[in-house]
Design an enzyme around this catalytic site. Structure first.
Site: not given
Ligand code: MV4
Length: 449
Positions: A291, A164
């Protein structure tokens, strides 16, 4: 069959899970901090449990409090949503040790993909194309410089525990290697307690293309095409679409099969996203997210599937309700992330919503936990709504987005809605000609100052 599941999250994603559960005849338990006593997810769930004070470390991230909430309510499974505990392998292990079911991948798969070097090594062995770079970790500066010279600059040094955008530094030349290497290593150490780094060729103008995969944990897996999430600011996505405007059906089928085969081989269970950089017609793996992602609704729109329902099914040991052959793309979908931030600096602006009206009509989905009079607490992230539009093609989706944004009313706070109105005036947005740097450049010339 689960009778009751606990939703270990808040906001729009908690509603998303509660809704899927209710459609399946499953009771839901909301957990909340004291700051969220009046939150929509608490109202919408069948039951709720207060698990701690406002700070998420003491509530939404409190493993003992969440396990205890399962025990007192009799919830048999936990859906983590995204963020918070969704990619915490230790949490998954504890959930299982308490004879509860984690609705998501195994601790082992989360651990593998959480370490970017191990993730890349795993994907490479499974036949997934990766960014050229070091073979595993780079132990010292001397080795980093040798690799830089061999590969040719620019290169990027990344912390293995990063992701990220955190703990990565670009070296444009040999002179910049020392600082890039040492900084990436120091950031890895201080942010994640892990100073291991690896090196890749730096791709200068890629798009961010991610492939949605889904496995049943028994060696069966499918792909649900790609999402283009190139429009980001400081590694926060703001506009996502599916299918990708630059991906051909042949490219989709080929990279999709590689990804589905890879996750099938490791018996992956549940939803996963395999992230690629895409440049000059080539895909380069960078990371895998284990996820359900924020932007999953654009995939749901074009494939007509309910990914949360599927997550719950496979967690119960049921098969997925579709095969690859059942999956066909219908039209084009776009999501914009509306946040409680003041432009042009994107300063967080929590506060009270004096008037709220969600857009509706054909092809419009609004995933939001807002309501009239709701006060956005200052403790959590600033996402307040995801507006997802679906049309027959990209042009119709864009005009539907414009129409829906016009219907939306969020009074009392500042939001990023004006940004989306402005973006819809841009020819590059209409032509789909953008890469990962487009938005930051556009913001510099159009919004700053
Ligand atoms: C890269 C890259 C260029 N070359 N890796 C940023 C976050 C993390 N997921 C990976 N990132 C990047 N890795 C190589 N070899 C450029 C980025 C990058 C980026 C990637 C996706 C979306 C937006 C981005 C913004 C800046 C940098």
């Amino acid at each position: 069959m689960f009778e009751k599941i606990l939703v270990a999250n808040r906001g729009e994603i908690a509603l998303r899970v509660i809704r899927a559960a209710r459609e399946m005849g499953i009771q839901s338990v909301a957990v909340h901090s004291t700051a969220d006593a009046d939150a929509m997810h608490v109202r919408m769930a069948d039951e709720s449990v207060c698990i701690g004070p406002p700070a998420s470390t003491d509530s939404y991230l409190s493993i003992p409090a969440i396990i205890a909430a399962c025990e007192v309510t009799g919830a048999q499974a936990i859906h983590p949503g995204y963020g918070f505990l969704s990619e915490n392998a230790n949490f998954v292990q504890i959930v299982e040790d308490h004879d509860l079911t984690f609705i998501g991948p195994t601790a082992e798969h989360i651990r593998i993909m959480g370490d970017k070097i191990t993730a890349k090594d795993t994907m490479k062995k499974l036949g997934v194309p990766c960014v050229p770079g070091s073979d595993g970790g780079v132990p010292n500066l001397q080795e980093a410089k040798r690799l830089g010279a061999e590969m040719g600059y620019p290169v990027i040094v990344k912390a293995t525990a990063g992701g990220g955008g955190r703990g990565m530094k670009v070296a444009g030349s040999a002179e910049e290697m020392e600082s890039a290497f040492l900084t990436a290593r120091a950031e890895g150490k201080s942010n994640f307690g892990n100073d291991e780094v690896y090196i890749e060729k730096y791709l200068t103008t890629p798009r961010h293309i991610e492939i949605q995969v889904f496995g049943d944990g028994k060696g069966n897996a499918v792909h649900l095409g790609e999402r283009d999430c190139s429009l980001q600011r400081r590694h926060q996505k703001v506009f996502e679409e599916a299918p990708g405007p630059c991906i051909s059906p042949e490219e989709r089928a080929a990279i999709g099969k590689v990804c589905a085969d890879a996750v099938a081989r490791i018996n992956y269970i549940g939803a996963g996203t395999i992230e690629f950089l895409y440049e000059n017609g080539e895909f380069y793996f960078i990371e895998m997210n284990t996820r359900l992602q924020v932007e999953h609704p654009v995939t749901e729109a074009i494939f007509g599937v309910d990914l949360v329902r599927e997550q719950i099914r496979v967690a119960e040991g049921l098969p997925m309700s579709f095969t690859q052959d059942d999956l066909e793309i219908n039209g084009h979908a776009i999501e914009v992330r509306i946040t409680a931030e003041k432009l042009p600096e994107f300063a967080p602006r929590p506060g009270r919503i004096t008037q709220f009206h969600a857009p509706g009509g054909l092809g419009v989905r609004m995933d939001s936990a807002l309501y009239d009079g709701y006060s956005i607490p200052p403790y959590y992230d600033s996402l307040i709504a995801k507006l997802i539009v679906h049309g027959r093609d990209r042009a119709s989706a864009l005009s539907r987005l414009n129409r829906a944004l016009g219907e939306l009313i969020v009074d009392g706070i500042d939001t990023t809605v004006p940004l989306f109105h402005a973006l819809l005036q841009e020819p590059d947005i209409h032509s789909g000609e953008y890469n990962i740097h487009w938005l930051e450049k556009w913001l510099e010339t159009n919004l700053q100052g």
